[in-house]
Design an enzyme around this catalytic site. Structure first.
Site, short mmCIF file in Angstrom:
data_model
loop_
_atom_site.label_atom_id
_atom_site.label_comp_id
_atom_site.label_asym_id
_atom_site.label_seq_id
_atom_site.Cartn_x
_atom_site.Cartn_y
_atom_site.Cartn_z
N SER A 98 0.83 -1.21 0.00
CA SER A 98 0.00 0.00 0.00
C SER A 98 0.86 1.26 0.00
O SER A 98 0.59 2.21 -0.73
CB SER A 98 -0.91 0.01 1.23
OG SER A 98 -1.79 -1.08 1.22
N SER A 105 -12.76 0.39 5.67
CA SER A 105 -11.29 0.33 5.70
C SER A 105 -10.64 1.69 5.94
O SER A 105 -9.70 2.07 5.25
CB SER A 105 -10.77 -0.28 4.39
OG SER A 105 -11.43 -1.49 4.08
N ASP A 152 -7.52 -7.10 5.21
CA ASP A 152 -6.55 -8.05 4.65
C ASP A 152 -6.03 -9.00 5.72
O ASP A 152 -5.99 -10.22 5.54
CB ASP A 152 -5.39 -7.31 3.98
CG ASP A 152 -5.80 -6.71 2.64
OD1 ASP A 152 -6.88 -7.06 2.13
OD2 ASP A 152 -5.04 -5.90 2.10
#
EC number: 2.5.1.19
Length: 433
Positions: A24, A198, A317
């Protein structure tokens, strides 16, 4: 024929693991550096399929990149305008490249074709495109409505400065919009429509944008205000944190095997939301030690792993790893608010349910939740399909610590974020068969 790896029953050794760079952070940093008005040397960059796709795209867009070492490079910023205004970009299955590049190119305008692997063309992008069109962008679907592939043309500034966007499918849409709109030099207000999932990933985006000189005002994750005359200015050097999602496998191993495991590259001050995974392990029996650049997990052998019923929206995740931890509890466990799993590299709720059942678990699948009841004894040598999803492969490696061998199909799918995963995992274990 599908390649596979058989993991024998394994015993974990007390271990320290140096994490690869965060996916990310790596792809956000590459794009922000490319759009800056100066050069930035990036250290500890993740080397993986997803970052390779971003680097290839930036190269096609005319960004000058110097490769200094395996995990270190210098990006020469373009001052917020890519030199090449026409390009055909193949982005594989890299959502962290596809979504932010879509927004940046749509805001800057040009003649661009963006496409990926078949699964990328099944991952929705309509909410982002709708928002970009309100901002005057010319984005056309080349296949199915609301999905890639896309054609991007010239943007017409229509004077619209308030942009609504939905945040209930993927936080990457908001990330993409946040990173792109400062390129206009105009003040914008982004307003969330419905729930934003998220949120920790949005925190990563905002913190990185601030490091690159753009301060966004966040009003309770409902309204985001981008200042006028913003431009990106990179730090001379930037170190990428280790990948907190990848840390979850090793930290969970420490809990399951009651053996200390330390991961380095993340710590108490990490900007990644998935470090909260260690706190969830603490609630179910782990001892956790936090350092500035490490997290260590262990468990006294006499302390059982506890069952859980968790709203996992904050760690989507890493929560996949908890589905395997559930097998160590002996009781029914539930993960809730994980609807985003459905639109990831595969439909992760369906995939996880299918593969857990091969091990003998009872699994109840809901639209946004999964309930897992472990069997008395796990089925040995279950052949696990991975659905071209790196996290499925890494998660199910942990089954070998639960007293049964396991076969993982297509182990190379970990190249998306962690090409050396199975080598690292085997270095931490010894055969117990």
């Amino acid at each position: 024929m599908t390649e596979s790896v058989r993991l024998p029953v394994a015993r974990l050794k007390p271990s320290t693991v140096a994490l690869p760079g965060s996916k990310s952070i790596s792809n956000r940093t590459l794009l922000l550096a490319a759009l800056s008005d100066n050069a930035c040397e990036i250290h500890s960059l993740l080397k993986s399929d997803d970052t390779d796709r971003m680097l290839e795209a930036l190269d096609k867009l005319g960004v000058q990149i110097e490769y200094l070492a395996e995990d270190r490079l210098k990006v020469h910023g373009t001052g917020g305008r890519f030199p090449n205004r026409t390009a055909d970009l193949f982005l594989g299955n890299a959502g962290t490249a596809f979504r932010p590049l879509t927004a940046a190119l749509a805001v800057l305008g040009g003649d661009y074709h963006l496409h990926g692997v078949p699964r990328m063309h099944e991952r929705p992008i309509g909410d982002l495109v709708d928002a970009l069109r309100i901002a005057g962008a010319d984005v056309e679907y080349l296949g199915k409505e609301h999905y890639p592939p896309l054609h991007i043309g010239e943007r017409q500034d229509n004077g619209e400065r308030v942009i609504p966007i939905k945040g209930n499918v993927s936080s990457q849409f908001l990330t993409a919009l946040l990173m792109a709109l400062p390129l206009t030099g105009q003040a914008f207000e982004i307003r969330m429509v419905g729930e934003l999932i998220s949120k920790p990933y949005i925190d990563i985006t905002l913190k990185l944008m601030a490091q690159f000189g753009v301060q966004v005002i966040n009003e309770g994750y409902r309204v985001f205000k981008i200042p006028a005359d913003a431009h990106y200015h990179a730090p001379e050097h930037l170190h990428v944190e280790g990948d907190a999602s990848s840390a979850s496998y090793f930290l969970a191993a420490g809990l399951i095997a009651a053996t200390p495991v330390r991961v380095t590259g993340i710590g108490a001050n990490s900007i990644q939301g998935d470090v909260a995974f260690a706190r969830e392990l603490e609630k179910i029996g782990a001892d956790v030690v936090w350092g500035e650049n490490f997290v260590e997990v262990s468990r006294p052998k006499e302390r059982a792993v506890q069952s859980f019923d968790l709203d996992a929206n904050h760690i989507p995740d890493a929560a996949m790893t908890l589905a395997i931890v559930a097998l160590a509890t002996g009781q029914t466990c539930t993960l809730r608010n994980i609807g985003s799993w459905r639109v990831k590299e595969t439909d992760r709720i369906a995939a996880m349910a299918n593969e857990l059942r091969k091990l003998g678990a009872k699994v109840v699948e809901e639209a946004e939740a999964i309930h897992i009841t472990p069997p008395e004894t796990l089925t040995p040598d279950a052949v696990i399909d991975t659905y071209d999803d790196h996290r499925m492969a890494m998660c199910f490696s942990l089954v070998s610590l639960l007293g049964v061998p396991v076969v993982i199909n297509d182990p190379k799918c970990t190249h998306k974020t962690f090409p050396t995963y199975f080598d690292v995992f085997s270095s931490l274990t010894e055969t117990a068969e």
